[in-house]
Design a protein around this motif. Structure first.
Motif, PDB file in Angstrom:
ATOM      1  N   GLY A  51       0.842  -1.275   0.002  1.00 34.75           N
ATOM      2  CA  GLY A  51       0.012   0.042   0.026  1.00 34.75           C
ATOM      3  C   GLY A  51       0.784   1.129  -0.098  1.00 34.75           C
ATOM      4  O   GLY A  51       0.215   2.314  -0.140  1.00 34.75           O
ATOM      5  N   PHE A  52       2.180   1.413   0.281  1.00 33.43           N
ATOM      6  CA  PHE A  52       2.908   2.183   0.096  1.00 33.43           C
ATOM      7  C   PHE A  52       3.782   2.286  -1.094  1.00 33.43           C
ATOM      8  O   PHE A  52       4.480   1.350  -1.466  1.00 33.43           O
ATOM      9  N   ASN A  53       3.822   3.161  -2.138  1.00 29.70           N
ATOM     10  CA  ASN A  53       4.642   3.437  -3.195  1.00 29.70           C
ATOM     11  C   ASN A  53       4.635   2.079  -4.086  1.00 29.70           C
ATOM     12  O   ASN A  53       5.583   1.610  -4.663  1.00 29.70           O
ATOM     13  N   ASP A  54       3.413   1.740  -4.241  1.00 31.39           N
ATOM     14  CA  ASP A  54       3.173   0.463  -4.973  1.00 31.39           C
ATOM     15  C   ASP A  54       3.387   0.824  -6.536  1.00 31.39           C
ATOM     16  O   ASP A  54       3.366  -0.451  -7.172  1.00 31.39           O
ATOM     17  N   VAL A  55       3.040   1.848  -7.053  1.00 26.54           N
ATOM     18  CA  VAL A  55       3.090   1.962  -8.451  1.00 26.54           C
ATOM     19  C   VAL A  55       4.063   3.335  -8.725  1.00 26.54           C
ATOM     20  O   VAL A  55       4.220   4.156  -7.842  1.00 26.54           O
ATOM     21  N   PHE A  56       4.526   3.244 -10.040  1.00 24.86           N
ATOM     22  CA  PHE A  56       5.147   4.505 -10.351  1.00 24.86           C
ATOM     23  C   PHE A  56       4.276   5.219 -11.006  1.00 24.86           C
ATOM     24  O   PHE A  56       3.736   5.303 -11.659  1.00 24.86           O
ATOM     25  N   GLN A  57       4.207   6.714  -9.850  1.00 24.13           N
ATOM     26  CA  GLN A  57       3.015   7.635 -10.595  1.00 24.13           C
ATOM     27  C   GLN A  57       3.670   8.809 -10.460  1.00 24.13           C
ATOM     28  O   GLN A  57       4.402   9.424  -9.267  1.00 24.13           O
ATOM     29  N   VAL A  58       3.347   9.696 -11.600  1.00 22.78           N
ATOM     30  CA  VAL A  58       4.152  11.238 -11.567  1.00 22.78           C
ATOM     31  C   VAL A  58       2.935  12.105 -11.169  1.00 22.78           C
ATOM     32  O   VAL A  58       2.002  12.162 -11.604  1.00 22.78           O
ATOM     33  N   GLU A  59       3.376  12.693 -10.088  1.00 24.80           N
ATOM     34  CA  GLU A  59       2.598  13.786  -9.372  1.00 24.80           C
ATOM     35  C   GLU A  59       2.309  14.997 -10.267  1.00 24.80           C
ATOM     36  O   GLU A  59       3.444  15.699 -10.510  1.00 24.80           O
ATOM     37  N   GLY A  60       1.162  15.591 -10.589  1.00 22.21           N
ATOM     38  CA  GLY A  60       0.953  16.677 -11.436  1.00 22.21           C
ATOM     39  C   GLY A  60       0.667  16.326 -13.035  1.00 22.21           C
ATOM     40  O   GLY A  60       0.377  17.302 -13.529  1.00 22.21           O
ATOM     41  N   LEU A  61       0.933  15.072 -13.418  1.00 18.06           N
ATOM     42  CA  LEU A  61       0.874  14.622 -14.830  1.00 18.06           C
ATOM     43  C   LEU A  61      -0.374  14.927 -15.310  1.00 18.06           C
ATOM     44  O   LEU A  61      -0.680  15.363 -16.499  1.00 18.06           O
ATOM     45  N   GLU A  62      -1.351  14.686 -14.434  1.00 15.05           N
ATOM     46  CA  GLU A  62      -2.869  14.910 -14.972  1.00 15.05           C
ATOM     47  C   GLU A  62      -3.122  16.336 -15.517  1.00 15.05           C
ATOM     48  O   GLU A  62      -4.243  16.438 -16.203  1.00 15.05           O
ATOM     49  N   LEU A  63      -2.354  17.277 -15.149  1.00 16.07           N
ATOM     50  CA  LEU A  63      -2.700  18.746 -15.591  1.00 16.07           C
ATOM     51  C   LEU A  63      -2.069  18.879 -16.871  1.00 16.07           C
ATOM     52  O   LEU A  63      -2.110  19.816 -17.371  1.00 16.07           O
ATOM     53  N   ILE A  64      -1.515  17.947 -17.614  1.00 18.04           N
ATOM     54  CA  ILE A  64      -0.597  18.058 -18.910  1.00 18.04           C
ATOM     55  C   ILE A  64      -1.198  16.839 -19.881  1.00 18.04           C
ATOM     56  O   ILE A  64      -0.895  15.883 -19.783  1.00 18.04           O
ATOM     57  N   PRO A  65      -2.239  16.872 -20.427  1.00 10.90           N
ATOM     58  CA  PRO A  65      -3.048  15.891 -21.086  1.00 10.90           C
ATOM     59  C   PRO A  65      -2.127  15.391 -22.202  1.00 10.90           C
ATOM     60  O   PRO A  65      -2.174  14.085 -22.651  1.00 10.90           O
ATOM     61  N   ASP A  66      -1.297  15.912 -22.875  1.00 15.19           N
ATOM     62  CA  ASP A  66      -0.503  15.456 -23.909  1.00 15.19           C
ATOM     63  C   ASP A  66       1.113  14.901 -23.603  1.00 15.19           C
ATOM     64  O   ASP A  66       1.839  14.577 -24.388  1.00 15.19           O
ATOM     65  N   ALA A  67       1.223  15.193 -22.165  1.00 17.67           N
ATOM     66  CA  ALA A  67       2.606  14.654 -21.654  1.00 17.67           C
ATOM     67  C   ALA A  67       2.618  13.086 -21.756  1.00 17.67           C
ATOM     68  O   ALA A  67       1.511  12.382 -21.726  1.00 17.67           O
ATOM     69  N   ARG A  68       3.986  12.614 -22.014  1.00 16.42           N
ATOM     70  CA  ARG A  68       4.329  11.251 -22.124  1.00 16.42           C
ATOM     71  C   ARG A  68       5.639  11.048 -21.322  1.00 16.42           C
ATOM     72  O   ARG A  68       6.520  11.640 -21.185  1.00 16.42           O
ATOM     73  N   ILE A  69       5.778   9.762 -20.558  1.00 17.09           N
ATOM     74  CA  ILE A  69       6.917   9.452 -19.897  1.00 17.09           C
ATOM     75  C   ILE A  69       7.280   7.957 -20.262  1.00 17.09           C
ATOM     76  O   ILE A  69       6.363   7.281 -19.991  1.00 17.09           O
ATOM     77  N   SER A  70       8.214   7.834 -21.076  1.00 11.09           N
ATOM     78  CA  SER A  70       8.396   6.537 -21.469  1.00 11.09           C
ATOM     79  C   SER A  70       9.540   5.712 -20.481  1.00 11.09           C
ATOM     80  O   SER A  70      10.336   6.603 -19.953  1.00 11.09           O
ATOM     81  N   ILE A  71       9.392   4.735 -20.390  1.00 13.03           N
ATOM     82  CA  ILE A  71      10.174   3.827 -19.085  1.00 13.03           C
ATOM     83  C   ILE A  71      10.978   2.824 -20.096  1.00 13.03           C
ATOM     84  O   ILE A  71      10.484   1.949 -20.557  1.00 13.03           O
ATOM     85  N   PHE A  72      12.223   2.733 -19.695  1.00 13.08           N
ATOM     86  CA  PHE A  72      13.203   1.840 -20.492  1.00 13.08           C
ATOM     87  C   PHE A  72      14.082   1.033 -19.461  1.00 13.08           C
ATOM     88  O   PHE A  72      14.243   1.604 -18.201  1.00 13.08           O
ATOM     89  N   ASP A  73      14.212  -0.202 -19.697  1.00 13.84           N
ATOM     90  CA  ASP A  73      15.249  -0.954 -19.045  1.00 13.84           C
ATOM     91  C   ASP A  73      16.795  -0.274 -19.215  1.00 13.84           C
ATOM     92  O   ASP A  73      16.943   0.620 -20.100  1.00 13.84           O
TER      93      ASP A  73
END
Length: 177
Positions: free
Chosen positions: A107-129
């Motif tokens: 229940g703590f830090n279980d997902v990688f979530q970007v705070e404030g991203l919901e305010l930028i509809p066209d934002a993208r964060i690509s995750i790579f190994d």
């Protein structure tokens, strides 16, 4: 029109005089030039230094222009002259990308979530190994990542991201623990 010490002398018809000295102080009106963010720290910069106080909510003011532990989202920076002789405000976005997350179901830090991203509809964060393989894309329609790839949990390791916000792009890394 200039600061300084002035004296006014009044003389009546009988020739009696009286003088009074006073000081004129020039209050510098604040003008916000930029709002700098570094992680969850916000610094408000003004055109000139003055006797100012600063706020991020318009209600509670402080003498320091630096705010720490600020939550992400759409914000407004406020600066006012301490004698109430002028003020300025500037809106800005504070996007907070976590440095780690722990998808262990506690229940703590279980997902990688970007705070404030919901305010930028066209934002993208690509995750790579670490080899550059695209694992997931966070966007307004998929706002969080659970640490899985093809339905299987990924191992604890460092991962990279490329964040694209309108005309800005920056890269960084985080840990999956």
């Amino acid at each position: 029109s200039e600061p300084g010490i002035y004296t006014v002398t009044v003389t009546n018809a009988a020739g009696c005089t009286d003088s009074q000295s006073f000081t004129v102080v020039k209050n510098l009106i604040p003008i916000i030039t930029e709002v700098l963010t570094s992680g969850n720290t916000v610094t408000i910069k003004t055109e000139i230094d003055g006797d100012y106080e600063y706020s991020l909510d318009g209600n509670y003011y402080q003498l320091s222009n630096i705010f720490e532990n600020v939550s992400g989202g759409e914000k407004t920076a406020y600066v006012r002259e301490r004698n109430q002789c002028g003020e300025d405000e500037a809106s800005f976005l504070l996007i907070l990308i976590p440095s780690f997350f722990t998808p262990n179901g506690d229940g703590f830090n279980d997902v990688f979530q970007v705070e404030g991203l919901e305010l930028i509809p066209d934002a993208r964060i690509s995750i790579f190994d670490r080899f550059g393989k695209l694992l997931f894309v966070i966007s307004a329609t998929s706002p969080e990542w659970n640490g899985n790839f093809n339905g299987l949990p990924l191992p604890s390791n460092d991962y990279c991201y490329r964040a694209e916000f309108k005309t800005q792009e920056f890269k960084g890394n985080f840990s999956l623990k």
